[in-house]
Design a protein around this motif. Structure first.
Motif, PDB file in Angstrom:
ATOM      1  N   MET A  94       0.849  -1.184   0.000  1.00 61.85           N
ATOM      2  CA  MET A  94       0.000   0.000   0.000  1.00 61.85           C
ATOM      3  C   MET A  94       0.886   1.235   0.000  1.00 61.85           C
ATOM      4  SD  MET A  94      -2.911   1.051   2.802  1.00 61.85           S
ATOM      5  CE  MET A  94      -1.775   1.734   4.019  1.00 61.85           C
ATOM      6  N   TYR A 100      -6.293   6.625   3.169  1.00 60.74           N
ATOM      7  CA  TYR A 100      -7.349   6.445   2.174  1.00 60.74           C
ATOM      8  C   TYR A 100      -6.981   5.430   1.103  1.00 60.74           C
ATOM      9  CZ  TYR A 100      -8.306  11.096   4.108  1.00 60.74           C
ATOM     10  OH  TYR A 100      -8.513  12.154   4.942  1.00 60.74           O
ATOM     11  N   ASN A 101      -5.753   4.973   1.134  1.00 57.74           N
ATOM     12  CA  ASN A 101      -5.276   4.160   0.025  1.00 57.74           C
ATOM     13  C   ASN A 101      -5.700   2.708   0.158  1.00 57.74           C
ATOM     14  OD1 ASN A 101      -3.848   6.367  -1.088  1.00 57.74           O
ATOM     15  ND2 ASN A 101      -2.168   6.001   0.344  1.00 57.74           N
ATOM     16  N   GLU A 102      -5.927   2.087  -1.004  1.00 59.13           N
ATOM     17  CA  GLU A 102      -6.246   0.670  -0.986  1.00 59.13           C
ATOM     18  C   GLU A 102      -4.965  -0.146  -0.981  1.00 59.13           C
ATOM     19  OE1 GLU A 102      -7.085   2.824  -3.309  1.00 59.13           O
ATOM     20  OE2 GLU A 102      -6.712   2.045  -5.329  1.00 59.13           O
ATOM     21  N   GLN A 103      -5.118  -1.405  -0.615  1.00 58.31           N
ATOM     22  CA  GLN A 103      -4.003  -2.342  -0.644  1.00 58.31           C
ATOM     23  C   GLN A 103      -4.042  -3.135  -1.943  1.00 58.31           C
ATOM     24  OE1 GLN A 103      -3.863  -4.694   2.954  1.00 58.31           O
ATOM     25  NE2 GLN A 103      -3.899  -2.887   4.253  1.00 58.31           N
ATOM     26  N   PHE A 104      -2.859  -3.522  -2.405  1.00 64.27           N
ATOM     27  CA  PHE A 104      -2.708  -4.317  -3.628  1.00 64.27           C
ATOM     28  C   PHE A 104      -2.158  -5.682  -3.224  1.00 64.27           C
ATOM     29  CE2 PHE A 104      -3.468  -0.957  -6.691  1.00 64.27           C
ATOM     30  CZ  PHE A 104      -3.229   0.178  -5.932  1.00 64.27           C
TER      31      PHE A 104
END
Lengths: 114, 115
Positions: A94, A100-104
């Motif tokens: 991330m 606010y960020n999504e995880q990959f």
């Protein structure tokens, strides 16, 4: 596109063996995570890291350790594998900072301990 | 403590019909909510997220989700289901661990779309 790779898709180990699961991300993300996924339990956080050489325990760290010597690589270590560690292991990264960020996620490693 | 619940283990829908996958949450502070999809033997793929603003969030593959503060829900929806939508769906909420916050996942809902 963000790419998160895991060293093995399938792994079979014996009880008592030391097991290394490797995860590499190519997008210079600060944060990396290890989860295990079990049917009916969803994903549970094992460990995470928000910087090189930094690590924090998640919800189920017992029996596991981690290493992050380089920003792109986050390793999960099972010091002495046990049958109850048979599971799907998922790595994620991330970007940071920011909540606010999504995880990959990587494709996962299905580990069987015999 | 932050948590999410997915009350249905499985949802069955006929192709072409609308689908809904339910998620409720419990948070202290502002909720940051996410939906992910997992196809068989694959990792999780991000679908959409709610941070602030419009209660209807649009995401990938024609999915959308409706944030409802009064009902503390964040249900995933699609107007017309496809067989290829069959997968495992996870709702998640931002937790409070560390400086960036982890994700706390629900147990997952298996969506089955029949022709």
């Amino acid at each position: 596109d963000v790419k998160v790779t895991q060293s093995s898709r399938y792994l079979v180990k014996r009880t008592g063996e030391k097991v290394f699961l490797e995860c590499v991300q190519d997008m210079d993300h600060e944060n990396m995570f290890w989860y295990r996924q079990d049917p009916g339990l969803g994903l549970r956080l094992i460990y995470f890291s928000y910087d090189v050489k930094m690590k924090e325990k998640g919800d189920i760290p017992e029996g596991y350790s981690v290493s992050r010597e380089k920003k792109e690589r986050f390793s999960l270590i099972l010091e002495s594998a046990s049958t109850n560690q048979t599971s799907m292991y998922l790595c994620a990264s991330m970007p940071g900072p920011g909540t606010y960020n999504e995880q990959f996620f990587g494709p996962g490693t299905r580990l069987t301990v015999l | 403590a932050q948590s999410v619940a997915q009350p249905e283990d499985q949802v069955n829908v006929a192709e072409g019909n609308p689908l809904t996958v339910k998620c409720t949450y419990s948070v202290s502070g502002n909720p940051y909510l996410f939906w992910y999809v997992q196809y068989p033997n694959r990792g999780l793929q991000f679908l959409l997220k709610y941070i602030t603003g419009d209660n209807l969030v649009k995401g990938s593959y024609g999915f959308e989700a409706e944030f409802n503060k009064s009902q503390t829900s964040f249900h995933l929806k699609k107007p017309s289901a496809l067989v290829s939508d069959s997968a495992l769906y996870f709702c998640a909420v931002r937790g409070r661990r560390g400086s960036q916050g982890n994700l706390i996942f629900g147990k997952g809902t298996k969506l089955s779309v029949k022709p």
